[in-house]
Scaffold this active site. Sequence first.
Site, PDB file in Angstrom:
ATOM      1  N   LYS A   1       3.991  18.266  10.177  1.00 15.92           N
ATOM      2  CA  LYS A   1       4.102  18.573   8.758  1.00 15.92           C
ATOM      3  C   LYS A   1       2.939  19.454   8.288  1.00 15.92           C
ATOM      4  O   LYS A   1       3.107  20.324   7.438  1.00 15.92           O
ATOM      5  CB  LYS A   1       4.191  17.283   7.941  1.00 15.92           C
TER       6      LYS A   1
ATOM      7  N   CYS B   1      16.782  10.837   5.918  1.00 17.68           N
ATOM      8  CA  CYS B   1      18.111  10.990   5.307  1.00 17.68           C
ATOM      9  C   CYS B   1      19.137  11.504   6.323  1.00 17.68           C
ATOM     10  O   CYS B   1      20.187  12.019   5.933  1.00 17.68           O
ATOM     11  CB  CYS B   1      18.046  11.918   4.102  1.00 17.68           C
TER      12      CYS B   1
ATOM     13  N   SER C   1      13.063  13.367   4.319  1.00 11.14           N
ATOM     14  CA  SER C   1      12.738  12.479   5.433  1.00 11.14           C
ATOM     15  C   SER C   1      13.617  11.230   5.396  1.00 11.14           C
ATOM     16  O   SER C   1      13.857  10.675   4.323  1.00 11.14           O
ATOM     17  CB  SER C   1      11.276  12.050   5.344  1.00 11.14           C
TER      18      SER C   1
ATOM     19  N   TYR D   1      -1.112   7.612  11.888  1.00  8.28           N
ATOM     20  CA  TYR D   1       0.357   7.658  11.777  1.00  8.28           C
ATOM     21  C   TYR D   1       0.858   9.093  11.940  1.00  8.28           C
ATOM     22  O   TYR D   1       0.315  10.025  11.307  1.00  8.28           O
ATOM     23  CB  TYR D   1       0.838   7.084  10.424  1.00  8.28           C
TER      24      TYR D   1
ATOM     25  N   ASN E   1      31.183  13.715   9.715  1.00 11.54           N
ATOM     26  CA  ASN E   1      30.608  14.858   8.984  1.00 11.54           C
ATOM     27  C   ASN E   1      31.023  16.185   9.619  1.00 11.54           C
ATOM     28  O   ASN E   1      30.874  17.246   9.022  1.00 11.54           O
ATOM     29  CB  ASN E   1      29.076  14.748   8.927  1.00 11.54           C
TER      30      ASN E   1
ATOM     31  N   ARG F   1      20.105  11.952  -0.432  1.00  7.49           N
ATOM     32  CA  ARG F   1      20.686  10.606  -0.374  1.00  7.49           C
ATOM     33  C   ARG F   1      20.988  10.236  -1.817  1.00  7.49           C
ATOM     34  O   ARG F   1      20.086   9.901  -2.583  1.00  7.49           O
ATOM     35  CB  ARG F   1      19.637   9.674   0.250  1.00  7.49           C
TER      36      ARG F   1
HETATM   37  O1  SAT Z   1       6.164  11.250   9.330  1.00  8.21           O
HETATM   38  S1  SAT Z   1       6.734  12.577   9.379  1.00  8.21           S
HETATM   39  O2  SAT Z   1       6.296  13.341   8.211  1.00  8.21           O
HETATM   40  O3  SAT Z   1       6.341  13.279  10.584  1.00  8.21           O
HETATM   41  C1  SAT Z   1       8.422  12.464   9.373  1.00  8.21           C
HETATM   42  C2  SAT Z   1       8.955  12.684   8.028  1.00  8.21           C
HETATM   43  O4  SAT Z   1       8.575  11.956   7.101  1.00  8.21           O
HETATM   44  O5  SAT Z   1       9.766  13.599   7.849  1.00  8.21           O
HETATM   45 MN    MN Z   2      10.743  15.376   8.469  1.00  4.95          MN
END
Ligand code: SAT
Ligand code: MN
Length: 607
Positions: free
Chosen positions: A233, A277, A275, A224, A519, A423
């Site tokens: 990340k 949001c 993430s 994933y 926004n 959020r």
């Molecule tokens: O799945 S990722 O970490 O790349 C996207 C996210 O959760 O910000």
């Molecule tokens: Mn992200």
Amino acid sequence: MSRPCAIPLLFRSLFNGTLQRMKLGNRNTQNAEVIAWVGKVAELCQPREIFWCDGSTVEKEALTAEAVRSGVLLELNPERLPGCYYHRSHPNDVARVEQCTYVCTESEEEAGPTNNWAPPAEMYRKLYGLCAGAMRDRVMYVVPYLLGPPKSPMAKVGIELTDSIYVVLSMRIMTRMGKVAYDELGEGTDFNRGLHTMLDLDPERRHIAHFPQDNTIISVGSNYGGNVLLGKKCLALRIGSWLGRKEGWLAEHMLILGVEAPSGEKTFVAAAFPSACGKTNFAMMQPPRHFRGWKIWTVGDDIAWMKPGADGCLYAINPEFGYFGVAPGTNVHSNPNATEIIKRDTIYTNVALTPDRDVWWEGKGEDPPAGTVDWQGRPWKSGEHAAQPNSRFTAPMTNNPMLAPEAMDPKGVPISAIIFGGRRSTTLPLVYEAFNWVHGVYMGATMGSETTAAAAGAVGHVRCDPMAMLPFTGYNMGFYFRHWLNMRKRITHLPRIFSVNWFRKDDQGNFLWPGYGENMRVLEWIVDRCHGRVGARETPLGWVPNARDFDLDDLPGFTREHFERVQQINIEEWRREILSQDELFMKIYAFIPKEMIFQRELLVARL
Ligand code: SAT
Ligand code: MN
């Protein structure tokens, strides 16, 4: 495709030549350190073949053809979605897994109480054990990539070794992948070493381990995105934040956008939201009709690397080259730009598939046609998820018609405002501004947000997510706050700091603010504040817009009373909010800078 046979043939010849090319030394690089390290990993993982990626178009076509042949990708309708492909992940592997993510520093204190820690030697031993022979019947791809524009003093090189062709093709979209990275590295040895193997996708064996002291990442048992696109990340944030502390810069979970006023004035802001949001939507926002002559330019939608420049401003680059966005909810209203961007050259993961090989997800707009199959390949039944809630599109940023030309600038863009947002259905007003940098750091450090499907686990409960970095700070969170505070001394022209919340609801559960393109109104106030063009009213939380200054023209049905409601500060709710910060503060109490405690006391006193 115009030449249906040509690609597989070409592919075969590329692959058959691989081992031979290895022996001939044709590896696209002469870097001895890289070659030695790849050799060492190959010895461990025992791949059938090694494929050295160069990032070329020919290579992309060959790898795509192989991915289709082996069933990893399905070609989507070429008339409607040219160059687009469909992928399904294993149903047990659809999001980041924080409980399997480790920061392996020498001491537990360096990783801090918010990270899972393991001693590096122990974790290496365990993961090398899992990797031994893991690629025996597979190809190991060598994926060189550059984070940031070429020749940027902030850019960094990574090399990911992976047995997933999906990862290779995704990294090619998400980063500057190929020869450009070797060119940047030259003979140097300063590159991130990333090793990824899917194993058998057994969640019990899944580990995403970071070794900041060695600039190394090992990810096993997942396929994933957030767990395996190691430039994202893992390097850009977890290792990046560690390097940033060491080298005097910030690696942040932030979008970067430019606001162009009708006068031509451009103002750049960075914004941290957790993430799923709305970072991607905000980064690509199209101002409503009322804002004729205003333009939003996207620099990045997820990650910002920010460093003080010689002129005393804070400069930001986007280390990425593509967008890994949440598909559900993306439509012409929420993100008209994205709907254009993802019409070509995009990989879709875990969305639903229509009979004419188009894609569908909840919140796309129209209903799915009969015969749609869900993200697991089963006939879709109304009332069930067609798309996985964390299903994604992976699209090149060069598809974005509003891509800021400055996104390619090695020196980055000067940041005038930093925005923190979450959020939150209650408590947090639409917008307010910090009194100063230290207060702004406290605001970011104490931000809470309702959890989303981007990480495995329950969704919808409020958790403290400092700077939207709780899952991504690669060292002790208390030291991270200290680093933010210290940055003040290195920046002459400090960005102003704001808090926003698009998600506040009334007692009936209706959103109090229309959000999306509207926004822009909040952004206009923020930009005007940055340029000293508009006043504000002091409240216990910070500076808020005077109602008369906030642009509500041409917003039918939204009155000054609505504005007061979305801006309301409820003292009781805020007392509870401060108590809820204890959860994090207690956890990191031994490391928290005293400024944070004092800011909290000041807030209590003001309330
Ligand atoms: O799945 S990722 O970490 O790349 C996207 C996210 O959760 O910000
Ligand atoms: Mn992200």
